[in-house]
Design a protein around this motif. Structure first.
Motif, PDB file in Angstrom:
ATOM      1  N   GLY A  47       0.786  -1.225   0.000  1.00 30.89           N
ATOM      2  CA  GLY A  47       0.000   0.000   0.000  1.00 30.89           C
ATOM      3  C   GLY A  47       0.816   1.272   0.000  1.00 30.89           C
ATOM      4  N   SER A  48       2.130   1.151  -0.043  1.00 33.02           N
ATOM      5  CA  SER A  48       2.988   2.332  -0.004  1.00 33.02           C
ATOM      6  C   SER A  48       2.965   3.090  -1.321  1.00 33.02           C
ATOM      7  CB  SER A  48       4.426   1.925   0.317  1.00 33.02           C
ATOM      8  OG  SER A  48       5.321   3.011   0.102  1.00 33.02           O
ATOM      9  N   THR A  49       2.928   4.409  -1.203  1.00 35.65           N
ATOM     10  CA  THR A  49       3.084   5.274  -2.372  1.00 35.65           C
ATOM     11  C   THR A  49       4.226   6.271  -2.198  1.00 35.65           C
ATOM     12  OG1 THR A  49       1.468   6.847  -1.466  1.00 35.65           O
ATOM     13  CG2 THR A  49       0.629   5.151  -2.969  1.00 35.65           C
ATOM     14  N   LYS A  50       4.763   6.362  -0.956  1.00 37.64           N
ATOM     15  CA  LYS A  50       5.743   7.415  -0.675  1.00 37.64           C
ATOM     16  C   LYS A  50       6.851   6.918   0.249  1.00 37.64           C
ATOM     17  CE  LYS A  50       2.344  11.146  -1.254  1.00 37.64           C
ATOM     18  NZ  LYS A  50       1.679  12.309  -0.610  1.00 37.64           N
ATOM     19  N   THR A  51       7.506   5.825  -0.119  1.00 40.60           N
ATOM     20  CA  THR A  51       8.630   5.342   0.673  1.00 40.60           C
ATOM     21  C   THR A  51       9.851   6.214   0.393  1.00 40.60           C
ATOM     22  OG1 THR A  51       7.804   3.079   0.805  1.00 40.60           O
ATOM     23  CG2 THR A  51      10.162   3.387   1.082  1.00 40.60           C
ATOM     24  N   ASP A  52      10.478   6.695   1.461  1.00 39.61           N
ATOM     25  CA  ASP A  52      11.507   7.731   1.375  1.00 39.61           C
ATOM     26  C   ASP A  52      12.773   7.272   2.097  1.00 39.61           C
ATOM     27  OD1 ASP A  52      12.671  10.213   0.854  1.00 39.61           O
ATOM     28  OD2 ASP A  52      11.032  11.372   1.747  1.00 39.61           O
ATOM     29  N   TRP A  53      13.835   8.025   1.950  1.00 42.97           N
ATOM     30  CA  TRP A  53      15.148   7.712   2.514  1.00 42.97           C
ATOM     31  C   TRP A  53      15.596   8.834   3.452  1.00 42.97           C
ATOM     32  CZ3 TRP A  53      14.223   8.654  -2.727  1.00 42.97           C
ATOM     33  CH2 TRP A  53      14.569   9.940  -3.165  1.00 42.97           C
ATOM     34  N   GLU A  54      16.461   8.496   4.416  1.00 38.47           N
ATOM     35  CA  GLU A  54      17.027   9.505   5.318  1.00 38.47           C
ATOM     36  C   GLU A  54      18.334   8.977   5.902  1.00 38.47           C
ATOM     37  OE1 GLU A  54      14.560  11.061   8.405  1.00 38.47           O
ATOM     38  OE2 GLU A  54      12.782  11.256   7.144  1.00 38.47           O
ATOM     39  N   VAL A  55      19.470   9.507   5.487  1.00 36.63           N
ATOM     40  CA  VAL A  55      20.750   9.137   6.097  1.00 36.63           C
ATOM     41  C   VAL A  55      20.859   9.848   7.447  1.00 36.63           C
ATOM     42  CG1 VAL A  55      22.006  10.965   4.837  1.00 36.63           C
ATOM     43  CG2 VAL A  55      23.248   9.029   5.831  1.00 36.63           C
ATOM     44  N   GLU A  56      21.257   9.096   8.480  1.00 40.84           N
ATOM     45  CA  GLU A  56      21.307   9.666   9.824  1.00 40.84           C
ATOM     46  C   GLU A  56      22.485   9.097  10.616  1.00 40.84           C
ATOM     47  OE1 GLU A  56      17.707   9.865  12.009  1.00 40.84           O
ATOM     48  OE2 GLU A  56      16.511  10.479  10.256  1.00 40.84           O
ATOM     49  N   ASN A 110      11.599  18.319  -6.184  1.00 39.37           N
ATOM     50  CA  ASN A 110      10.604  18.993  -7.019  1.00 39.37           C
ATOM     51  C   ASN A 110      10.667  18.452  -8.437  1.00 39.37           C
ATOM     52  OD1 ASN A 110       8.664  20.746  -7.966  1.00 39.37           O
ATOM     53  ND2 ASN A 110      10.052  22.505  -8.108  1.00 39.37           N
ATOM     54  N   PRO A 111       9.743  17.544  -8.816  1.00 40.14           N
ATOM     55  CA  PRO A 111       8.639  17.017  -8.002  1.00 40.14           C
ATOM     56  C   PRO A 111       9.147  15.981  -6.995  1.00 40.14           C
ATOM     57  CG  PRO A 111       8.680  15.915 -10.113  1.00 40.14           C
ATOM     58  CD  PRO A 111       9.759  16.977 -10.182  1.00 40.14           C
ATOM     59  N   PRO A 112       8.336  15.618  -5.987  1.00 43.13           N
ATOM     60  CA  PRO A 112       8.754  14.601  -5.025  1.00 43.13           C
ATOM     61  C   PRO A 112       9.127  13.295  -5.713  1.00 43.13           C
ATOM     62  CG  PRO A 112       6.792  15.735  -4.254  1.00 43.13           C
ATOM     63  CD  PRO A 112       7.017  16.178  -5.666  1.00 43.13           C
ATOM     64  N   ARG A 113      10.081  12.595  -5.128  1.00 45.50           N
ATOM     65  CA  ARG A 113      10.545  11.327  -5.684  1.00 45.50           C
ATOM     66  C   ARG A 113      10.559  10.285  -4.563  1.00 45.50           C
ATOM     67  NH1 ARG A 113      16.499  10.177  -8.488  1.00 45.50           N
ATOM     68  NH2 ARG A 113      16.279   7.907  -8.671  1.00 45.50           N
ATOM     69  N   PHE A 114      10.009   9.122  -4.840  1.00 41.22           N
ATOM     70  CA  PHE A 114       9.933   8.093  -3.816  1.00 41.22           C
ATOM     71  C   PHE A 114      10.421   6.754  -4.363  1.00 41.22           C
ATOM     72  CE2 PHE A 114       6.591  11.194  -2.656  1.00 41.22           C
ATOM     73  CZ  PHE A 114       7.113  11.588  -1.440  1.00 41.22           C
ATOM     74  N   LEU A 115      10.611   5.800  -3.464  1.00 40.16           N
ATOM     75  CA  LEU A 115      11.096   4.469  -3.806  1.00 40.16           C
ATOM     76  C   LEU A 115       9.909   3.534  -4.056  1.00 40.16           C
ATOM     77  CD1 LEU A 115      13.807   4.225  -1.006  1.00 40.16           C
ATOM     78  CD2 LEU A 115      14.181   4.823  -3.420  1.00 40.16           C
ATOM     79  N   HIS A 116       9.955   2.821  -5.172  1.00 43.10           N
ATOM     80  CA  HIS A 116       8.860   1.908  -5.510  1.00 43.10           C
ATOM     81  C   HIS A 116       9.341   0.485  -5.738  1.00 43.10           C
ATOM     82  CE1 HIS A 116       6.177   5.347  -5.849  1.00 43.10           C
ATOM     83  NE2 HIS A 116       7.087   5.943  -6.603  1.00 43.10           N
ATOM     84  N   GLY A 117      10.648   0.301  -5.799  1.00 41.57           N
ATOM     85  CA  GLY A 117      11.214  -1.012  -6.050  1.00 41.57           C
ATOM     86  C   GLY A 117      12.099  -0.986  -7.276  1.00 41.57           C
ATOM     87  N   GLY A 118      13.244  -1.666  -7.177  1.00 39.63           N
ATOM     88  CA  GLY A 118      14.192  -1.700  -8.275  1.00 39.63           C
ATOM     89  C   GLY A 118      15.340  -0.724  -8.128  1.00 39.63           C
ATOM     90  N   GLU A 119      15.233   0.217  -7.216  1.00 42.48           N
ATOM     91  CA  GLU A 119      16.299   1.193  -7.004  1.00 42.48           C
ATOM     92  C   GLU A 119      17.406   0.600  -6.116  1.00 42.48           C
ATOM     93  OE1 GLU A 119      12.281   3.323  -7.048  1.00 42.48           O
ATOM     94  OE2 GLU A 119      13.171   1.674  -5.889  1.00 42.48           O
ATOM     95  N   THR A 120      18.562   1.252  -6.155  1.00 47.84           N
ATOM     96  CA  THR A 120      19.655   0.957  -5.239  1.00 47.84           C
ATOM     97  C   THR A 120      19.974   2.230  -4.459  1.00 47.84           C
ATOM     98  OG1 THR A 120      20.616  -0.735  -6.680  1.00 47.84           O
ATOM     99  CG2 THR A 120      22.056   0.230  -5.016  1.00 47.84           C
ATOM    100  N   VAL A 121      19.937   2.119  -3.139  1.00 47.74           N
ATOM    101  CA  VAL A 121      20.216   3.250  -2.262  1.00 47.74           C
ATOM    102  C   VAL A 121      21.573   3.024  -1.600  1.00 47.74           C
ATOM    103  CG1 VAL A 121      19.435   4.577  -0.256  1.00 47.74           C
ATOM    104  CG2 VAL A 121      17.754   3.592  -1.828  1.00 47.74           C
ATOM    105  N   SER A 122      22.456   3.982  -1.718  1.00 50.23           N
ATOM    106  CA  SER A 122      23.768   3.923  -1.066  1.00 50.23           C
ATOM    107  C   SER A 122      23.918   5.159  -0.192  1.00 50.23           C
ATOM    108  CB  SER A 122      24.899   3.890  -2.100  1.00 50.23           C
ATOM    109  OG  SER A 122      24.789   2.754  -2.928  1.00 50.23           O
ATOM    110  N   LEU A 123      24.506   4.987   0.984  1.00 47.71           N
ATOM    111  CA  LEU A 123      24.640   6.106   1.912  1.00 47.71           C
ATOM    112  C   LEU A 123      25.812   5.867   2.839  1.00 47.71           C
ATOM    113  CD1 LEU A 123      22.171   5.588   4.831  1.00 47.71           C
ATOM    114  CD2 LEU A 123      21.927   4.230   2.755  1.00 47.71           C
ATOM    115  N   GLY A 124      26.329   6.941   3.408  1.00 50.61           N
ATOM    116  CA  GLY A 124      27.455   6.785   4.320  1.00 50.61           C
ATOM    117  C   GLY A 124      27.705   8.036   5.121  1.00 50.61           C
TER     118      GLY A 124
END
Length: 285
Positions: free
Chosen positions: A121-130, A256-270
């Motif tokens: 049911g997700s439409t707006k899964t987002d990322w946050e490096v912390e 702008n416009p908002p961008r969200f994760l829907h599957g298939g992406e690769t997220v890298s952070l550090g």
């Protein structure tokens, strides 16, 4: 000193990185990287061990050796919202007068390279490096001047968030913060002696190789000692609790416009000195 948890999901063992970046087995000395193993006396004892004297674990961490979350048996996963002024601005929210506290359910915790699962049911899964702060010595009503004495180490956290669940489904933010796999933590727990200034660490996050977040802990509104002291006014802190301290600008809902994760992406952070994560995003089941 860098402490890790390695092996199959649910059966991770404690380890320590040696000078070559390989894992040495600590299971003969501690049961896990968590709880009382993170008390100051235990950390001091582990720091006095020559890693070369410990059994070598086969494989290269984050390549052919899986790492679990760098803290085992997390009791509380405490998060701080809107703790970077520029992130508050992109969210269209005022800078808070006091730290905003919410929680991630500990069932969200996963390894630094495990997949992120978009929830049903997700439409707006987002990322946050912390920046994650791991508690060693617990306590209540901790004095800010002594707060850093309560830190066992630091780590990278991705505070994955479902913004529709968080902001539009009534109630607290927690609904959008604690879905399974929404808490990649690690790769390693880095003890404070290796970090010269926790309030001046660069941090970044890429989605499919495109830089989305670029910031520094130097722009934290509420610094680490204040957060530890503040949280301890409302709950006792215990060994192995994690405080995730907020994210800089560049999250998906701020684009702008908002961008969200829907599957298939690769997220890298550090984060500087704390290692990096890479997660494949899986579509909702």
């Amino acid at each position: 000193m860098k402490l890790v948890r390695y092996g199959a999901e649910g059966a991770e063992k404690p380890g320590m990185l040696d000078a070559t970046g390989h894992v040495r087995d600590l299971s003969g000395l501690i049961d896990d990287v968590g709880g009382n193993a993170l008390l100051p006396d235990s950390i001091t004892r582990l720091a006095g061990i020559d890693p070369a004297s410990l059994p070598l674990v086969t494989g290269t961490p984050q390549e052919n050796l899986r790492l679990g979350a760098c803290v085992g048996g997390i009791g509380k996963f405490i998060c701080i919202g809107l703790n970077y002024a520029d992130h508050a601005a992109e969210a269209g929210m005022d800078i808070p007068a006091e730290p905003i506290i919410f929680s991630k359910w500990t069932s969200a915790v996963c390894g630094p390279n495990d997949p992120i699962q978009v929830p049903r049911g997700s439409t707006k899964t987002d990322w946050e490096v912390e920046l994650g702060v791991v508690i060693g010595q617990g306590g209540s009503y901790i004095d800010e001047a002594n707060a850093m004495d309560h830190v066992a180490g630091f780590c990278v956290v991705n505070d994955v968030s479902e913004r529709d669940f968080q902001l539009n489904r009534s109630g607290t933010w927690d609904k959008g913060k604690g879905c399974d796999t929404f808490g990649p933590t690690g790769p390693w727990l880095v003890t404070p002696d290796e970090i010269s200034n926790v309030n001046d660490l660069s941090m970044w996050l890429d989605v499919d190789g495109v830089r989305m977040q670029s910031g520094s802990t130097s722009t934290l509104i509420f610094k680490v000692p204040h957060l530890i002291s503040y949280c301890s006014q409302f709950m006792s802190l215990q060994p192995g609790d994690v405080i995730s301290t907020g994210t800089p600008p560049g999250v998906g809902m701020g684009q702008n416009p908002p961008r969200f994760l829907h599957g298939g992406e690769t997220v890298s952070l550090g984060i500087e000195g704390l290692g990096q994560q890479t997660n494949v995003v899986l579509p909702s089941a």
